[in-house]
Design a protein around this motif. Structure first.
Motif, PDB file in Angstrom:
ATOM      1  N   SER A 192       4.759   5.338  -5.741  1.00 29.43           N
ATOM      2  CA  SER A 192       5.176   5.290  -7.145  1.00 29.43           C
ATOM      3  C   SER A 192       4.139   4.606  -8.024  1.00 29.43           C
ATOM      4  N   ASP A 193       4.139   4.999  -9.275  1.00 31.60           N
ATOM      5  CA  ASP A 193       3.260   4.377 -10.260  1.00 31.60           C
ATOM      6  C   ASP A 193       3.789   3.008 -10.697  1.00 31.60           C
ATOM      7  N   LEU A 243       1.452  -4.404  -9.791  1.00 33.80           N
ATOM      8  CA  LEU A 243       0.219  -4.995  -9.275  1.00 33.80           C
ATOM      9  C   LEU A 243      -0.718  -5.377 -10.423  1.00 33.80           C
ATOM     10  N   ILE A 244      -0.785  -4.532 -11.438  1.00 33.28           N
ATOM     11  CA  ILE A 244      -1.647  -4.806 -12.590  1.00 33.28           C
ATOM     12  C   ILE A 244      -1.159  -6.044 -13.333  1.00 33.28           C
ATOM     13  N   ARG A 246       0.836  -1.202   0.000  1.00 31.96           N
ATOM     14  CA  ARG A 246       0.000   0.000   0.000  1.00 31.96           C
ATOM     15  C   ARG A 246       0.871   1.251   0.000  1.00 31.96           C
ATOM     16  N   GLU A 247       1.905   1.265   0.812  1.00 33.07           N
ATOM     17  CA  GLU A 247       2.801   2.422   0.851  1.00 33.07           C
ATOM     18  C   GLU A 247       3.514   2.606  -0.489  1.00 33.07           C
ATOM     19  N   ARG A 248       3.942   1.510  -1.089  1.00 34.78           N
ATOM     20  CA  ARG A 248       4.596   1.606  -2.396  1.00 34.78           C
ATOM     21  C   ARG A 248       3.635   2.131  -3.454  1.00 34.78           C
ATOM     22  N   ILE A 280      -8.785   1.168  -8.153  1.00 37.58           N
ATOM     23  CA  ILE A 280      -7.558   1.295  -7.362  1.00 37.58           C
ATOM     24  C   ILE A 280      -6.884   2.645  -7.601  1.00 37.58           C
ATOM     25  N   ARG A 281      -6.937   3.145  -8.836  1.00 34.38           N
ATOM     26  CA  ARG A 281      -6.373   4.480  -9.117  1.00 34.38           C
ATOM     27  C   ARG A 281      -7.137   5.565  -8.350  1.00 34.38           C
TER      28      ARG A 281
END
Length: 171
Positions: A120-121, A127-128, A114-116, A139-140
């Motif tokens: 950063s994108d 994750l995608i 979650r912090e990452r 999520i975005r």
């Protein structure tokens, strides 16, 4: 006169006083860990009934000094056990505590993810690729809202929702 091999000469000596103290402290800590278990979990530990009763009695001791003395007593009782008995107790304790540790590690991993995601994108792209069924728009939106909440010092509602979403995704 026979030669003394310096590598095997130490094997004949008893353990040093410092080593004995370390062993005693380790066994006392093991007894303390056992005293935190529930009665059902304690029954699964391979120890005799007298020691089990003494460990169960820890919860009834109230005064600080009494607790300290009782822990020393438990350590003394644990010193009477063989190394094989101690190893068996440790294995069973790991079996009992194991699932909780795994779950805690999983939650910490999700918190880092979650912090990452907020930093950063690239983390979002990873994750995608890992989860093709991911609802990218949702999520975005959560990430954008969580960043806004941080900047405005608002309660972290979207921040928590990201964690819940990741938890459901991993399940």
């Amino acid at each position: 006169m026979p030669e003394i091999d310096p590598l095997t000469a130490d094997d004949d000596l008893p353990p040093s006083k410092s080593e004995l103290k370390r062993q005693m402290a380790e066994r006392q800590k093991l007894a303390e860990a056992l005293s935190t278990l529930t009665s059902d979990a304690l029954k699964s530990i391979p120890i005799d009934e007298d020691l089990r009763d003494a460990i169960a009695e820890t919860s009834r001791v109230r005064s600080f000094e009494g607790i300290r003395r009782h822990k020393q007593y438990l350590g003394k009782r644990m010193r009477a056990l063989s190394d094989e008995d101690i190893a068996a107790i440790k294995r069973q304790l790991e079996v009992i505590e194991g699932p909780g540790r795994v779950e805690t590690a999983k939650l910490h991993r999700l918190e880092r993810l979650r912090e990452r995601l907020l930093q950063s994108d690239e983390a979002l792209q990873e994750l995608i690729t890992e989860h093709p069924t991911l609802d990218i728009q949702n999520i975005r939106t959560l990430i954008r809202n969580a960043k806004k909440e941080r900047e405005a010092n608002k309660p972290p509602k979207a921040y928590r929702e990201i964690f819940q979403y990741l938890r459901e995704l991993e399940a």
